[in-house]
Design an enzyme around this catalytic site. Structure first.
Site, PDB file in Angstrom:
ATOM      1  N   SER B  12      52.702 -11.270  13.282  1.00 24.28           N
ATOM      2  CA  SER B  12      52.552 -10.460  14.495  1.00 24.28           C
ATOM      3  C   SER B  12      53.617 -10.841  15.525  1.00 24.28           C
ATOM      4  O   SER B  12      53.642 -11.957  16.028  1.00 24.28           O
ATOM      5  CB  SER B  12      51.143 -10.692  15.063  1.00 24.28           C
ATOM      6  OG  SER B  12      51.113 -10.554  16.476  1.00 24.28           O
ATOM      7  N   TRP B 180      43.132 -10.267  24.886  1.00 24.22           N
ATOM      8  CA  TRP B 180      43.937  -9.741  23.780  1.00 24.22           C
ATOM      9  C   TRP B 180      45.333  -9.402  24.259  1.00 24.22           C
ATOM     10  O   TRP B 180      45.489  -8.655  25.222  1.00 24.22           O
ATOM     11  CB  TRP B 180      43.282  -8.484  23.205  1.00 24.22           C
ATOM     12  CG  TRP B 180      44.152  -7.772  22.215  1.00 24.22           C
ATOM     13  CD1 TRP B 180      44.717  -8.287  21.086  1.00 24.22           C
ATOM     14  CD2 TRP B 180      44.561  -6.394  22.279  1.00 24.22           C
ATOM     15  NE1 TRP B 180      45.448  -7.320  20.434  1.00 24.22           N
ATOM     16  CE2 TRP B 180      45.369  -6.155  21.147  1.00 24.22           C
ATOM     17  CE3 TRP B 180      44.317  -5.347  23.178  1.00 24.22           C
ATOM     18  CZ2 TRP B 180      45.943  -4.902  20.894  1.00 24.22           C
ATOM     19  CZ3 TRP B 180      44.886  -4.109  22.923  1.00 24.22           C
ATOM     20  CH2 TRP B 180      45.684  -3.893  21.786  1.00 24.22           C
ATOM     21  N   ASP B 183      50.494  -9.650  26.651  1.00 22.62           N
ATOM     22  CA  ASP B 183      50.544  -9.155  28.030  1.00 22.62           C
ATOM     23  C   ASP B 183      49.312  -9.521  28.860  1.00 22.62           C
ATOM     24  O   ASP B 183      49.146  -9.001  29.975  1.00 22.62           O
ATOM     25  CB  ASP B 183      50.772  -7.639  28.048  1.00 22.62           C
ATOM     26  CG  ASP B 183      49.877  -6.916  27.060  1.00 22.62           C
ATOM     27  OD1 ASP B 183      48.837  -7.493  26.672  1.00 22.62           O
ATOM     28  OD2 ASP B 183      50.213  -5.786  26.663  1.00 22.62           O
TER      29      ASP B 183
END
Lengths: 194, 194
Positions: B12, B180, B183
């Site tokens: 990721s 999550w 950011d």
């Protein structure tokens, strides 16, 4: 004058959050906001995207995340009891309000109606009240929403956003740079300054 | 001591970006990072989520967005030529490295291998080199990846993340608060201070 094009759907809570900040973001760089309502359902469909809340764990998380952003910004927020809502008529009012240069004021007033006061903006009586509240003629504005030119303009904004690469809302465009999400306003500001 | 649990998959790119910052975020609040590799494919499947890059316009946007974050952080970044990659073996190495308390160092070294140097971390020769680079015994560590306890631990982290409400990566957990995305590191830091 520098511009940031702010593509949003009234039914998008992250669009509401970004809308509470976008004028200040633009003003700090001497730029102006161009308010561009778009039909998010059409954007999702054409882009092959889906509502984030379709993933159950994400829907749970988003409620908390939205509250965190509202607290961060110091703005009121209440998740609408009418989600998902069809804000087509209300967004056509925003397009119609361009004639009086009140599209920004009306956008913010409608966002508040949906995401603070939990009002039903599909109800013409509610729309009339909000329209009058920002100094628009309710009859004239509602009549304009039935005209082809207003319908076409809302569609043009939606198609325009898609043409620029949008796949969700809010989407901000500065020059040829596209930004997605309330959480990218700092990049928008950087672009406006750059 | 305060902790932030950092759930990530080496495959990721936003996990890579967050990984470059998480130690500093934690350190500023006197907290420690617990590195928790998870199998993102399993998280997506169980949560009913999908890779964001499945939406073509989003995939295009993400490449640009990743570059913007790398620039913001001042860290090197190159999108791997091997995407999507299966980082299972490499993540089992991270779990095995816990015995020497080198899981953080190894995670960062593997992230660099994938997202900076475009190396193939499915290749045991590459893994050996990275393992040796952080002071681990390549033979012993690779042997450990075949043990049931290491396999079970990786699965336990994955199931644990899902149990806490994760649906993507990176996911950060502070106390009972879940965050999550790269950011949301500012919210993680706020939670660590609060």
């Amino acid at each position: 004058m520098k511009h940031v094009d702010f593509y949003f759907d009234l039914s998008s809570p992250y669009s509401y959050l970004a809308a509470t900040q976008i004028d200040a973001v633009a003003a700090r760089s001497g730029a102006q906001v161009r308010w561009r309502p778009v039909v998010l359902g059409a954007v999702f469909k054409t882009a092959g995207n889906d509502m984030p809340a379709r993933v159950p764990a994400k829907a749970v998380y988003m409620l908390k995340d939205l509250e965190r952003w509202a607290e961060e910004y110091g703005v009121p927020f209440r998740f609408t009891s009418r989600f998902p809502l069809n804000a087509m008529k209300a967004m056509r009012c925003i397009v119609a309000a361009e004639e009086k240069s009140l599209e920004g004021a009306l956008s913010l007033a409608l966002f508040r109606a949906v995401w603070v006061d939990d009002r039903d903006v599909t109800d013409p009586a509610v729309l009339r009240e909000v329209l009058a509240g920002v100094g628009l003629d309710p009859d004239a504005t509602l009549a304009a929403t039935d005209t082809q030119s207003v319908k076409d303009r809302l569609r043009a904004y939606t198609d325009g956003a898609l043409g620029l690469g949008a796949f969700g809302a809010p989407t901000m465009v500065v020059g040829d740079a596209l930004f997605w999400g309330n959480d990218r306003l700092h990049f928008v500001e950087k672009a406006l300054r750059g």
